[in-house]
Structure formats: structure tokens, C-alpha cells
Design an enzyme around this catalytic site. Structure first.
Site, short mmCIF file in Angstrom:
data_model
loop_
_atom_site.label_atom_id
_atom_site.label_comp_id
_atom_site.label_asym_id
_atom_site.label_seq_id
_atom_site.Cartn_x
_atom_site.Cartn_y
_atom_site.Cartn_z
N LEU A 27 -0.60 2.70 -5.10
CA LEU A 27 -0.78 3.93 -5.85
C LEU A 27 -2.22 3.91 -6.33
O LEU A 27 -2.72 2.86 -6.76
CB LEU A 27 0.17 4.01 -7.05
CG LEU A 27 1.66 4.18 -6.76
CD1 LEU A 27 2.45 4.24 -8.06
CD2 LEU A 27 1.92 5.42 -5.92
N ASP A 28 -2.90 5.06 -6.28
CA ASP A 28 -4.29 5.12 -6.71
C ASP A 28 -4.42 4.67 -8.17
O ASP A 28 -3.46 4.72 -8.94
CB ASP A 28 -4.82 6.55 -6.58
CG ASP A 28 -4.86 7.01 -5.13
OD1 ASP A 28 -4.82 6.15 -4.23
OD2 ASP A 28 -4.91 8.24 -4.91
N LYS A 29 -5.62 4.30 -8.52
CA LYS A 29 -5.88 3.80 -9.87
C LYS A 29 -5.46 4.81 -10.94
O LYS A 29 -4.96 4.42 -12.01
CB LYS A 29 -7.37 3.46 -10.02
CG LYS A 29 -7.75 2.79 -11.32
CD LYS A 29 -9.23 2.41 -11.32
CE LYS A 29 -9.62 1.72 -12.61
NZ LYS A 29 -11.05 1.33 -12.62
N HIS A 44 -4.74 8.03 0.20
CA HIS A 44 -4.90 9.24 -0.62
C HIS A 44 -4.17 10.43 0.00
O HIS A 44 -4.65 11.58 -0.09
CB HIS A 44 -6.38 9.59 -0.79
CG HIS A 44 -7.18 8.60 -1.58
ND1 HIS A 44 -6.68 7.95 -2.69
CD2 HIS A 44 -8.46 8.14 -1.41
CE1 HIS A 44 -7.63 7.15 -3.19
NE2 HIS A 44 -8.69 7.24 -2.43
#
Length: 243
Positions: free
Chosen positions: A104-106, A192
Site C-alpha cells: 500500500l502506498d505510503k 499505483h
């Protein structure tokens, strides 16, 4: 199953085998009531009782944690600059080989599975398995029925990479602020991906949260940064989705 004491202690997060050797010398480790100092001694995990300084040790080949990932941490096992999701696990729950299943993105929150079961993780992430992942998002822009139709068919993102058909749901529209609340269910895990899909139709993701993965839904009792072990039923659900 049979396992050596030093391997068991290392697996439970007590350090390398060299460090475990020191622990066995300086601390009291009992196997069925008998003091043991030799890490090469094998035990039967289903039968033998092992205590370290009075605390019982239970060997589990695999562990499975549901984490409510907060913003600001990265989905990795280690990093020289940022805090990782593994840093959120307290020492007594850490197991050798623990890692996040996917990324999961930051700045993305929500459900993240942590395990040391590489085979299950591989199957859950395999595009061939088509394991569904549902995201909730706040989007800058008005999502339309035309967008929904395009997502249902599959399309190219960035003008070059195809994504499989997905389910785009419009949850709320704020025409005054030109924003939409959506749910998006995808069966892939491209880099993404959700943000790139929305960008392709002229929208920008402002907030992103993963609600579910492979039939496993985030426990609403978990606050951001908290985690818990999966129940036996939840593990079975994931194993079923991975088949």
C-alpha cells in the site's frame, strides 16, 4: 513436528542462532521441566512444553496478522529512512521472515496482511488467481457512468498498460466541491494502480483506503496502526481464495 531449540527461538524472534546460544547460557529454558542449554536439542512442538524464564513458548510455523495500515509508513520489511509496517509489530509478536503481502502506498491506509507464509502470499498476489481487492477513495472530479462502463471493460493506463475489468461504484457526489466518493474493486496489484486508473479518466485520488482483500475485510475495531492475529476461519477464507 520436530524442530531444534535454537531454530525455534530464532523463529520466535529471539535473534540469530549465535544470539540464541547466549540466551540459552544466561537464561533458564525448561523442556518438560528439565533445564536445557544446548540449542541443538530437538523438541516435538505438538507435545513438549517449553518455558523460557517461566514464560511458555509456542511454536507456530506460520503467523497471519491483519494490520490497519496508517499513513506515513511504508509497506516493506526495512528501510533506512522511513518507518515500515514491520516496525509496528511488537517484539513478542515478531516472527522471522515476517513481511507484508503486497504494498500500500505510503499515504494509503487500510487492510494489509502480514505473514511469513510465502506460498500463500504468492498465490494471493498472483494475477492468475484474480483475488479481489476493494478500495474506498475520495476523488477530485465527478465520476460518471461513462467512467464506470470503461472500468467494467478494462482499458489502458498511461496509454500503454492494460488493466483488467474492475467494478467502479459511485458512493457520493459533491458537485459544489467537484469531488466524488467511490469504491473500486480490482483483481490486480499494479504499481499505483488505483491512482493511475483514476488519472486516466481525468480524476485525482485525494484519499485512498483498502477495505478488503480476498474475502477478508478490515476489522472496524482496529485503529490505524493496530493489528491482530487472523482467526482460523479468516485464514481458511484466504487459503480458499488463493486456490
Amino acid at each position: 513436528m520436530k524442530i531444534r531449540l535454537d531454530k525455534m527461538l530464532s523463529h520466535l524472534g529471539y535473534g540469530s542462532r549465535k544470539e540464541v546460544k547466549t540466551i540459552l547460557k544466561k537464561h533458564e529454558l525448561l523442556v518438560n521441566g528439565q533445564r536445557v542449554k544446548d540449542g541443538k536439542v530437538s523438541i516435538e512442538t505438538a507435545q513438549d512444553q517449553v518455558f523460557l524464564d517461566g514464560e511458555p513458548l509456542v511454536y507456530e510455523a506460520f503467523v497471519y496478522y491483519m494490520l490497519h495500515k496508517p499513513k506515513g509508513v511504508i509497506s516493506a520489511t526495512e528501510d533506512i529512512r522511513d518507518r515500515t509496517v514491520i516496525d509496528l509489530i511488537v517484539p513478542e509478536d515478531y516472527r522471522q521472515g515476517l513481511f507484508p503481502v503486497g504494498r500500500l502506498d505510503k499515504d494509503t491506509t487500510g487492510l494489509l496482511l502480514l505473514t511469513n507464509d510465502g506460498a500463500l502470499a504468492h498465490d494471493l498476489l498472483s494475477p492468475k488467481k484474480k483475488v479481489p481487492k476493494r478500495y474506498l477513495a475520495l476523488v477530485d472530479g465527478i465520476v460518471t457512468a461513462e467512467d464506470q462502463a470503461l472500468f467494467a471493460e478494462g482499458f489502458k493506463i498511461d496509454g500503454e498498460e492494460w488493466v483488467k475489468p474492475s467494478l467502479l461504484e459511485i458512493l457520493a457526489i459533491d458537485e459544489v466541491n467537484n469531488r466524488s466518493e467511490i469504491a473500486l474493486t480490482i483483481v490486480e496489484g499494479k504499481f499505483h494502480q488505483v491512482k493511475r486508473m483514476m488519472k486516466t479518466v481525468g480524476k485525482t485520488v485525494l484519499e485512498l483506503h483498502r477495505e478488503s482483500m480476498g474475502g477478508l475485510t478490515l476489522d472496524m475495531e482496529l485503529k490505524r496502526g493496530d493489528y491482530r492475529k487472523l482467526t482460523a476461519v479468516e485464514v481458511e477464507i484466504l487459503q480458499g481464495k488463493a486456490k
